[in-house]
Design a protein around this motif. Structure first.
Motif, mmCIF file in Angstrom:
data_model
loop_
_atom_site.group_PDB
_atom_site.id
_atom_site.type_symbol
_atom_site.label_atom_id
_atom_site.label_comp_id
_atom_site.label_asym_id
_atom_site.label_seq_id
_atom_site.Cartn_x
_atom_site.Cartn_y
_atom_site.Cartn_z
ATOM 1 N N ASP A 1 51.227 34.371 39.048
ATOM 2 C CA ASP A 1 51.763 35.662 38.634
ATOM 3 C C ASP A 1 50.676 36.705 38.875
ATOM 4 O O ASP A 1 49.680 36.747 38.153
ATOM 5 C CB ASP A 1 52.161 35.602 37.160
ATOM 6 C CG ASP A 1 52.859 36.862 36.676
ATOM 7 O OD1 ASP A 1 52.414 37.971 37.045
ATOM 8 O OD2 ASP A 1 53.842 36.741 35.922
ATOM 9 N N ARG A 2 50.860 37.539 39.900
ATOM 10 C CA ARG A 2 49.828 38.512 40.260
ATOM 11 C C ARG A 2 49.588 39.516 39.139
ATOM 12 O O ARG A 2 48.448 39.936 38.894
ATOM 13 C CB ARG A 2 50.222 39.243 41.545
ATOM 14 C CG ARG A 2 49.159 40.212 42.043
ATOM 15 C CD ARG A 2 49.677 41.044 43.207
ATOM 16 N NE ARG A 2 49.843 40.261 44.406
ATOM 17 C CZ ARG A 2 48.892 40.097 45.331
ATOM 18 N NH1 ARG A 2 47.701 40.652 45.158
ATOM 19 N NH2 ARG A 2 49.124 39.385 46.413
ATOM 20 N N ARG A 3 50.645 39.925 38.440
ATOM 21 C CA ARG A 3 50.491 40.940 37.396
ATOM 22 C C ARG A 3 49.734 40.371 36.194
ATOM 23 O O ARG A 3 48.816 41.005 35.670
ATOM 24 C CB ARG A 3 51.857 41.451 36.952
ATOM 25 C CG ARG A 3 51.795 42.548 35.888
ATOM 26 C CD ARG A 3 53.179 43.027 35.504
ATOM 27 N NE ARG A 3 53.944 41.983 34.846
ATOM 28 C CZ ARG A 3 53.857 41.708 33.532
ATOM 29 N NH1 ARG A 3 53.036 42.408 32.758
ATOM 30 N NH2 ARG A 3 54.596 40.763 33.009
ATOM 31 N N LEU A 4 50.100 39.173 35.755
ATOM 32 C CA LEU A 4 49.456 38.571 34.601
ATOM 33 C C LEU A 4 48.146 37.863 34.957
ATOM 34 O O LEU A 4 47.402 37.467 34.053
ATOM 35 C CB LEU A 4 50.398 37.576 33.927
ATOM 36 C CG LEU A 4 51.661 38.168 33.303
ATOM 37 C CD1 LEU A 4 52.530 37.059 32.711
ATOM 38 C CD2 LEU A 4 51.313 39.196 32.234
ATOM 39 N N ARG A 5 47.909 37.681 36.267
ATOM 40 C CA ARG A 5 46.683 37.025 36.746
ATOM 41 C C ARG A 5 46.551 35.612 36.167
ATOM 42 O O ARG A 5 45.494 35.221 35.660
ATOM 43 C CB ARG A 5 45.454 37.852 36.385
ATOM 44 C CG ARG A 5 45.359 39.218 37.056
ATOM 45 C CD ARG A 5 44.868 39.104 38.483
ATOM 46 N NE ARG A 5 43.612 38.392 38.556
ATOM 47 C CZ ARG A 5 42.401 38.944 38.335
ATOM 48 N NH1 ARG A 5 42.309 40.222 38.006
ATOM 49 N NH2 ARG A 5 41.297 38.229 38.451
ATOM 50 N N ARG A 6 47.636 34.816 36.297
ATOM 51 C CA ARG A 6 47.560 33.446 35.825
ATOM 52 C C ARG A 6 48.576 32.583 36.554
ATOM 53 O O ARG A 6 49.572 33.089 37.096
ATOM 54 C CB ARG A 6 47.783 33.353 34.316
ATOM 55 C CG ARG A 6 49.191 33.683 33.855
ATOM 56 C CD ARG A 6 49.292 33.587 32.351
ATOM 57 N NE ARG A 6 50.679 33.600 31.902
ATOM 58 C CZ ARG A 6 51.062 33.442 30.634
ATOM 59 N NH1 ARG A 6 50.143 33.277 29.692
ATOM 60 N NH2 ARG A 6 52.338 33.447 30.311
ATOM 61 N N SER A 7 48.316 31.272 36.553
ATOM 62 C CA SER A 7 49.269 30.316 37.111
ATOM 63 C C SER A 7 49.377 29.129 36.155
ATOM 64 O O SER A 7 48.384 28.713 35.548
ATOM 65 C CB SER A 7 48.846 29.847 38.505
ATOM 66 O OG SER A 7 47.565 29.281 38.475
ATOM 67 N N TYR B 1 48.320 34.492 46.598
ATOM 68 C CA TYR B 1 49.434 35.107 45.877
ATOM 69 C C TYR B 1 50.741 35.077 46.665
ATOM 70 O O TYR B 1 51.811 35.277 46.103
ATOM 71 C CB TYR B 1 49.082 36.544 45.493
ATOM 72 C CG TYR B 1 48.074 36.654 44.384
ATOM 73 C CD1 TYR B 1 48.410 36.311 43.079
ATOM 74 C CD2 TYR B 1 46.780 37.099 44.622
ATOM 75 C CE1 TYR B 1 47.498 36.422 42.051
ATOM 76 C CE2 TYR B 1 45.852 37.214 43.605
ATOM 77 C CZ TYR B 1 46.217 36.872 42.314
ATOM 78 O OH TYR B 1 45.298 36.970 41.300
#
Length: 261
Positions: free
Chosen positions: A182-188, A153
């Motif tokens: 994106d740590r909050r949305l848990r996606r890249s 992250y």
């Protein structure tokens, strides 16, 4: 130049990039199976794609079940099976979250998914459902070998990989880009470009999607919630004699999972 948008509709080009280590991967899986698991002969590959590992397992005299959501991939998998292998293979069209065959419950010795397909599952609930359904298919002592890249992250630049393969006279160049997580949305964000050139051919297949992100603590919590524990960890070098220690910084991980209890 012709443009298309989904590389999973073109299994022959997908295989040119990701089919080069098939023998090495199967050697490793069977070594792990003998060392940590039951040693039995019924294998399962979730998201089996074009069936390269399914075919390799059947070639070695093993019984194997594969499933995938993509019918073009499954059609390619069926075509590659020699007649003598087909009695050992079952192929199904199904999603990772919900695959279940009553006759397989508690019967699978070794399940495996090695190329980050797990990260397509875009929520904690979907990922847990997949792990739970796979656990229910395993025999006592059976294994699920799950491979994907953990997320850093703190990363501040995109990650890029490039491979070159060949299909007949055609050259296949694969460029993959993973954007910032994106740590909050848990996606890249992900983008793959396959450029195929050859006699009278110039084709670009560009595919975009999001991968779910996990650091080591996040994935360990998920495993526990799905009733599975980590028996061992390895990296994508596929060496049984080089398991990863708990403090390893390697992001490429092969988790050897068993059901708890």
């Amino acid at each position: 130049m012709e443009r298309r948008s989904d590389w999973y509709d073109h299994p022959e080009y997908y295989e040119a990039i990701f089919g080069t280590d098939t023998g090495k991967e199967m050697d490793f899986l069977l070594q792990v199976h003998q060392h940590h698991g039951t040693g039995g002969s019924l294998l399962l590959e979730p998201a089996c794609g074009a069936g390269r590992l399914v075919a390799e397992a059947a070639r070695r005299g093993l019984d194997v079940v594969g499933y995938d959501i993509s019918e073009p991939m499954l059609a390619h998998a069926r075509r590659r099976l020699k007649p003598s292998w087909r009695r050992r293979v079952q192929l199904h069209q199904a999603r990772m979250e919900s695959f279940a065959v009553p006759g397989l419950m508690g019967q699978v010795d070794l399940a495996f998914n090695l190329v980050s397909t797990f990260r397509y599952l875009d929520s904690e609930a979907a990922a847990r459902a997949h792990l739970e359904s796979t656990r229910r298919l395993l025999k006592p002592g059976g294994l699920y070998v799950l491979g994907f890249h953990l997320t850093d992250y703190a990363r501040t630049t995109p990650e890029r990989e490039r491979w070159v393969g060949h299909v007949g006279e055609d050259t296949v160049v694969c460029n993959t880009r993973e954007g910032l997580p994106d740590r909050r949305l848990r996606r890249s964000p992900m983008r793959n470009r396959l450029r195929i050139t050859g006699p009278d051919k110039d084709l670009l297949i560009e595919t975009e999607w999001f991968f779910r992100t996990y650091d080591l603590a996040q994935i360990r919590r998920l495993f526990r919630s799905a009733g599975m524990h980590v028996r061992a960890m390895y990296d994508f070098d596929y060496r049984l004699d080089a398991p990863l220690e708990r403090g390893s910084l390697r992001l490429d991980r092969l988790f050897v999972l068993q059901g708890q209890g």
